[in-house]
Scaffold this motif. Sequence first.
Motif, short mmCIF file in Angstrom:
data_model
loop_
_atom_site.label_atom_id
_atom_site.label_comp_id
_atom_site.label_asym_id
_atom_site.label_seq_id
_atom_site.Cartn_x
_atom_site.Cartn_y
_atom_site.Cartn_z
N GLN A 2 76.92 63.91 13.95
CA GLN A 2 76.72 63.63 12.54
C GLN A 2 75.34 63.06 12.29
OE1 GLN A 2 79.18 60.60 10.73
NE2 GLN A 2 78.96 61.52 8.71
N GLU A 84 67.59 69.79 -6.72
CA GLU A 84 69.02 70.05 -6.54
C GLU A 84 69.29 70.97 -5.35
OE1 GLU A 84 73.06 71.29 -9.01
OE2 GLU A 84 71.10 71.29 -10.03
N TRP A 87 69.17 68.68 -2.53
CA TRP A 87 70.34 67.80 -2.58
C TRP A 87 71.59 68.53 -2.08
CZ3 TRP A 87 70.24 62.67 -3.75
CH2 TRP A 87 71.46 62.03 -3.95
N ASN A 88 71.80 69.75 -2.54
CA ASN A 88 72.95 70.53 -2.09
C ASN A 88 72.91 70.78 -0.59
OD1 ASN A 88 73.96 70.66 -4.70
ND2 ASN A 88 73.05 72.66 -5.13
N LEU A 89 71.72 71.05 -0.08
CA LEU A 89 71.57 71.25 1.36
C LEU A 89 71.92 69.97 2.11
CD1 LEU A 89 70.68 72.92 3.81
CD2 LEU A 89 68.34 72.16 3.36
N VAL A 91 73.88 67.48 1.09
CA VAL A 91 75.32 67.22 1.00
C VAL A 91 76.09 68.11 1.98
CG1 VAL A 91 77.34 67.47 -0.50
CG2 VAL A 91 75.26 66.36 -1.37
N SER A 92 75.65 69.35 2.15
CA SER A 92 76.35 70.28 3.05
C SER A 92 76.30 69.83 4.51
CB SER A 92 75.76 71.68 2.93
OG SER A 92 74.48 71.77 3.54
N LYS A 93 75.33 69.01 4.85
CA LYS A 93 75.20 68.51 6.22
C LYS A 93 76.03 67.26 6.48
CE LYS A 93 70.69 70.60 7.08
NZ LYS A 93 71.21 71.52 8.14
N ARG A 94 76.68 66.73 5.42
CA ARG A 94 77.63 65.61 5.53
C ARG A 94 77.04 64.39 6.23
NH1 ARG A 94 81.34 66.32 1.97
NH2 ARG A 94 82.56 64.77 3.11
N ALA A 124 81.56 63.96 -2.82
CA ALA A 124 81.68 64.33 -1.41
C ALA A 124 81.83 63.11 -0.50
CB ALA A 124 80.46 65.15 -0.99
#
Length: 213
Positions: A2, A84, A87-89, A91-94, A124
């Motif tokens: 992670q 954005e 940002w979306n990228l 968020v997708s990596k958690r 998320a």
Amino acid sequence: MQINRILIFTGGTLDLWALDHIQHNDYIIGADAGALFLITHGIKPNISLGDFDSVTAEQLERIQAESGETLPCDPIDKNYTDTELAWNLAVSKRPRQIILLGALGTRFDHTLANVHLLRLAHSANIDAVIIDKHNRISLTSDEKIILAKEYPYVSLLPLTAEVTGITLTGFQYPLYEATLEIGQSLGISNAMTGEQAVIRIREGLLLVIESRD
């Protein structure tokens, strides 16, 4: 494995203060002119992305050469701002946390849209914060502890139509089971009375803006 923290550098107001937030093992994303800012200051982004309409052809070549990966997109057909997309990228990596730098600046439309991105990370279950030279902006829907650092002011603004059950402890102006409706300024410019303060809410989304002049 992670990722602990992702830092996004985007094309708003950036200066040397932003580089002070980089820590060892941070995953770094440069969005459009934010990527150029990083590379100009000797920082190699893990990923640079955007339509790159804010840089010259020569600067883009440098970004591509000095980034771990470059993800260009069409400026006409894209449905998201560069920020954005980054940002979306992220968020997708958690990751455990996302820190957005360069999100505030002269374009209020972009500034407001960037603040709204905090809601996407919150959905998320990712801790997220927007930081510039004068502000630290985060979002809470339950409890948040504020530590006394370099920000003398704490302002609270609803991001939903209303926020209910607001209880503040450790503040100059405490509240108990209060309600704030969007558009009200009651939560502006509070101050802490000690080393930490606690914000508790029952329902809604509340922006927490730590600031200094």
